[in-house]
Design a protein around this motif. Structure first.
Motif, PDB file in Angstrom:
ATOM      1  N   ASP A  38       0.851  -1.177   0.000  1.00 20.54           N
ATOM      2  CA  ASP A  38       0.000   0.000   0.000  1.00 20.54           C
ATOM      3  C   ASP A  38       0.893   1.235   0.000  1.00 20.54           C
ATOM      4  OD1 ASP A  38      -2.224  -1.605   0.092  1.00 20.54           O
ATOM      5  OD2 ASP A  38      -2.504  -1.402   2.249  1.00 20.54           O
ATOM      6  N   ASP A  39       0.469   2.258  -0.729  1.00 19.39           N
ATOM      7  CA  ASP A  39       1.318   3.434  -0.867  1.00 19.39           C
ATOM      8  C   ASP A  39       0.454   4.665  -1.124  1.00 19.39           C
ATOM      9  OD1 ASP A  39       3.658   4.885  -0.991  1.00 19.39           O
ATOM     10  OD2 ASP A  39       4.432   3.904  -2.780  1.00 19.39           O
ATOM     11  N   THR A  40       1.067   5.836  -1.052  1.00 22.02           N
ATOM     12  CA  THR A  40       0.387   7.094  -1.368  1.00 22.02           C
ATOM     13  C   THR A  40       1.242   7.891  -2.341  1.00 22.02           C
ATOM     14  OG1 THR A  40       1.403   8.242   0.493  1.00 22.02           O
ATOM     15  CG2 THR A  40      -0.758   7.249   0.875  1.00 22.02           C
ATOM     16  N   ARG A  41       0.594   8.755  -3.076  1.00 25.05           N
ATOM     17  CA  ARG A  41       1.265   9.688  -3.981  1.00 25.05           C
ATOM     18  C   ARG A  41       0.637  11.057  -3.785  1.00 25.05           C
ATOM     19  NH1 ARG A  41       4.007   5.834  -4.922  1.00 25.05           N
ATOM     20  NH2 ARG A  41       4.818   5.060  -6.873  1.00 25.05           N
ATOM     21  N   ASN A  42       1.441  12.085  -3.867  1.00 24.07           N
ATOM     22  CA  ASN A  42       0.950  13.459  -3.842  1.00 24.07           C
ATOM     23  C   ASN A  42       1.493  14.160  -5.078  1.00 24.07           C
ATOM     24  OD1 ASN A  42      -0.458  13.514  -1.263  1.00 24.07           O
ATOM     25  ND2 ASN A  42       1.564  13.212  -0.382  1.00 24.07           N
ATOM     26  N   CYS A  43       0.613  14.778  -5.837  1.00 27.31           N
ATOM     27  CA  CYS A  43       1.000  15.502  -7.046  1.00 27.31           C
ATOM     28  C   CYS A  43       0.494  16.928  -6.947  1.00 27.31           C
ATOM     29  CB  CYS A  43       0.406  14.853  -8.290  1.00 27.31           C
ATOM     30  SG  CYS A  43       0.962  13.180  -8.578  1.00 27.31           S
ATOM     31  N   ILE A  44       1.360  17.874  -7.248  1.00 27.09           N
ATOM     32  CA  ILE A  44       0.973  19.276  -7.225  1.00 27.09           C
ATOM     33  C   ILE A  44       1.221  19.861  -8.614  1.00 27.09           C
ATOM     34  CG2 ILE A  44       1.394  21.532  -6.194  1.00 27.09           C
ATOM     35  CD1 ILE A  44       2.384  20.025  -3.682  1.00 27.09           C
ATOM     36  N   PHE A  45       0.135  20.168  -9.303  1.00 27.60           N
ATOM     37  CA  PHE A  45       0.193  20.785 -10.621  1.00 27.60           C
ATOM     38  C   PHE A  45       0.077  22.293 -10.442  1.00 27.60           C
ATOM     39  CE2 PHE A  45      -1.436  16.564 -11.359  1.00 27.60           C
ATOM     40  CZ  PHE A  45      -0.813  16.164 -12.529  1.00 27.60           C
ATOM     41  N   VAL A  46       0.958  23.030 -11.092  1.00 29.63           N
ATOM     42  CA  VAL A  46       0.906  24.493 -11.080  1.00 29.63           C
ATOM     43  C   VAL A  46       0.920  24.955 -12.533  1.00 29.63           C
ATOM     44  CG1 VAL A  46       2.072  26.613 -10.357  1.00 29.63           C
ATOM     45  CG2 VAL A  46       2.120  24.596  -8.873  1.00 29.63           C
ATOM     46  N   GLY A  47      -0.108  25.667 -12.922  1.00 29.22           N
ATOM     47  CA  GLY A  47      -0.197  26.121 -14.314  1.00 29.22           C
ATOM     48  C   GLY A  47      -0.238  24.966 -15.294  1.00 29.22           C
ATOM     49  N   LYS A  48      -0.948  23.894 -14.943  1.00 32.40           N
ATOM     50  CA  LYS A  48      -1.070  22.669 -15.745  1.00 32.40           C
ATOM     51  C   LYS A  48       0.268  21.961 -15.949  1.00 32.40           C
ATOM     52  CE  LYS A  48      -5.299  23.778 -18.179  1.00 32.40           C
ATOM     53  NZ  LYS A  48      -6.012  23.779 -19.429  1.00 32.40           N
ATOM     54  N   LYS A  49       1.228  22.197 -15.052  1.00 29.76           N
ATOM     55  CA  LYS A  49       2.542  21.562 -15.156  1.00 29.76           C
ATOM     56  C   LYS A  49       2.857  20.818 -13.874  1.00 29.76           C
ATOM     57  CE  LYS A  49       4.204  24.919 -18.394  1.00 29.76           C
ATOM     58  NZ  LYS A  49       5.258  25.746 -18.875  1.00 29.76           N
ATOM     59  N   LEU A  50       3.532  19.676 -14.022  1.00 19.04           N
ATOM     60  CA  LEU A  50       4.018  18.881 -12.905  1.00 19.04           C
ATOM     61  C   LEU A  50       5.533  18.801 -13.052  1.00 19.04           C
ATOM     62  CD1 LEU A  50       3.344  17.029 -10.478  1.00 19.04           C
ATOM     63  CD2 LEU A  50       3.158  15.150 -12.099  1.00 19.04           C
ATOM     64  N   ALA A  51       6.251  19.116 -12.001  1.00 16.45           N
ATOM     65  CA  ALA A  51       7.717  19.176 -12.059  1.00 16.45           C
ATOM     66  C   ALA A  51       8.296  17.892 -12.654  1.00 16.45           C
ATOM     67  CB  ALA A  51       8.286  19.423 -10.672  1.00 16.45           C
ATOM     68  N   GLY A  52       9.128  18.035 -13.683  1.00 18.99           N
ATOM     69  CA  GLY A  52       9.809  16.912 -14.304  1.00 18.99           C
ATOM     70  C   GLY A  52       9.021  16.206 -15.400  1.00 18.99           C
ATOM     71  N   TYR A  53       7.778  16.570 -15.623  1.00 21.86           N
ATOM     72  CA  TYR A  53       6.918  15.889 -16.601  1.00 21.86           C
ATOM     73  C   TYR A  53       6.422  16.861 -17.667  1.00 21.86           C
ATOM     74  CZ  TYR A  53       6.345  11.785 -13.562  1.00 21.86           C
ATOM     75  OH  TYR A  53       6.548  10.670 -12.806  1.00 21.86           O
ATOM     76  N   GLU A  54       6.136  16.317 -18.846  1.00 17.73           N
ATOM     77  CA  GLU A  54       5.393  17.015 -19.895  1.00 17.73           C
ATOM     78  C   GLU A  54       3.958  16.538 -19.759  1.00 17.73           C
ATOM     79  OE1 GLU A  54       6.545  19.222 -22.171  1.00 17.73           O
ATOM     80  OE2 GLU A  54       8.520  19.092 -21.218  1.00 17.73           O
ATOM     81  N   CYS A  55       2.991  17.450 -19.616  1.00 14.32           N
ATOM     82  CA  CYS A  55       1.606  17.052 -19.358  1.00 14.32           C
ATOM     83  C   CYS A  55       0.645  17.614 -20.399  1.00 14.32           C
ATOM     84  CB  CYS A  55       1.163  17.535 -17.977  1.00 14.32           C
ATOM     85  SG  CYS A  55       2.095  16.822 -16.617  1.00 14.32           S
ATOM     86  N   GLU A  56      -0.393  16.838 -20.666  1.00 16.20           N
ATOM     87  CA  GLU A  56      -1.487  17.271 -21.519  1.00 16.20           C
ATOM     88  C   GLU A  56      -2.779  17.133 -20.735  1.00 16.20           C
ATOM     89  OE1 GLU A  56      -1.633  15.391 -25.329  1.00 16.20           O
ATOM     90  OE2 GLU A  56       0.536  15.508 -25.582  1.00 16.20           O
ATOM     91  N   TRP A  57      -3.571  18.183 -20.727  1.00 12.08           N
ATOM     92  CA  TRP A  57      -4.850  18.207 -20.016  1.00 12.08           C
ATOM     93  C   TRP A  57      -5.986  18.165 -21.023  1.00 12.08           C
ATOM     94  CZ3 TRP A  57      -5.763  20.553 -14.746  1.00 12.08           C
ATOM     95  CH2 TRP A  57      -4.605  20.505 -13.965  1.00 12.08           C
ATOM     96  N   SER A  58      -7.005  17.379 -20.723  1.00  6.97           N
ATOM     97  CA  SER A  58      -8.247  17.415 -21.491  1.00  6.97           C
ATOM     98  C   SER A  58      -9.388  17.547 -20.487  1.00  6.97           C
ATOM     99  CB  SER A  58      -8.408  16.151 -22.342  1.00  6.97           C
ATOM    100  OG  SER A  58      -8.757  15.042 -21.529  1.00  6.97           O
ATOM    101  N   SER A  59     -10.603  17.569 -20.977  1.00  8.20           N
ATOM    102  CA  SER A  59     -11.742  17.704 -20.067  1.00  8.20           C
ATOM    103  C   SER A  59     -11.904  16.471 -19.178  1.00  8.20           C
ATOM    104  CB  SER A  59     -13.021  17.947 -20.859  1.00  8.20           C
ATOM    105  OG  SER A  59     -13.282  16.855 -21.716  1.00  8.20           O
TER     106      SER A  59
END
Length: 118
Positions: A38-59
């Motif tokens: 069992d584990d947890t993850r926390n992600c903080i997106f700022v301006g549709k960006k996540l540190a270290g990743y390239e991200c694409e947002w859709s609806s």
């Protein structure tokens, strides 16, 4: 009235800002063994960006990708968040640069919620 407007302004976030607290199962596949916990993850997106990743947002989804290569190994990470259900999957794979042998795979499958106060 002015105090209420100040409080609303302090609590508002832009559409591209999102904090996720995710819980689930982490599955580790190494060359000679498999384990899960069992584990947890926390992600903080700022301006549709996540540190270290390239991200694409859709609806409906947020999909992120990361690649790191060096002389000894290649690393790929994928992160998929389904907004309606809160489903979350993160896949991290490492392969040897020479011969493409799988060195390890880490899979996290879980559910996320956005904290009321962050």
């Amino acid at each position: 009235m002015a105090l209420l407007l100040v409080m609303l302004g302090a609590c508002s976030k832009s559409d591209g800002d999102l904090t996720l607290s995710c819980y689930g199962t982490n599955i580790l596949n190494a060359v000679d063994k498999t384990s899960n916990r069992d584990d947890t993850r926390n992600c903080i997106f700022v301006g549709k960006k996540l540190a270290g990743y390239e991200c694409e947002w859709s609806s409906k989804t947020i999909v992120c990708y990361e690649a790191k290569d060096d002389s000894e190994k290649r690393s790929r990470s994928h992160l998929i968040y389904e907004k309606l259900t809160g489903s979350f999957v993160e896949l991290h794979t490492e392969r040897a640069s020479l011969g493409n042998a799988l060195l390890g795979r880490n899979i996290f499958i879980g559910k996320c919620a956005t904290p009321i106060f962050n």
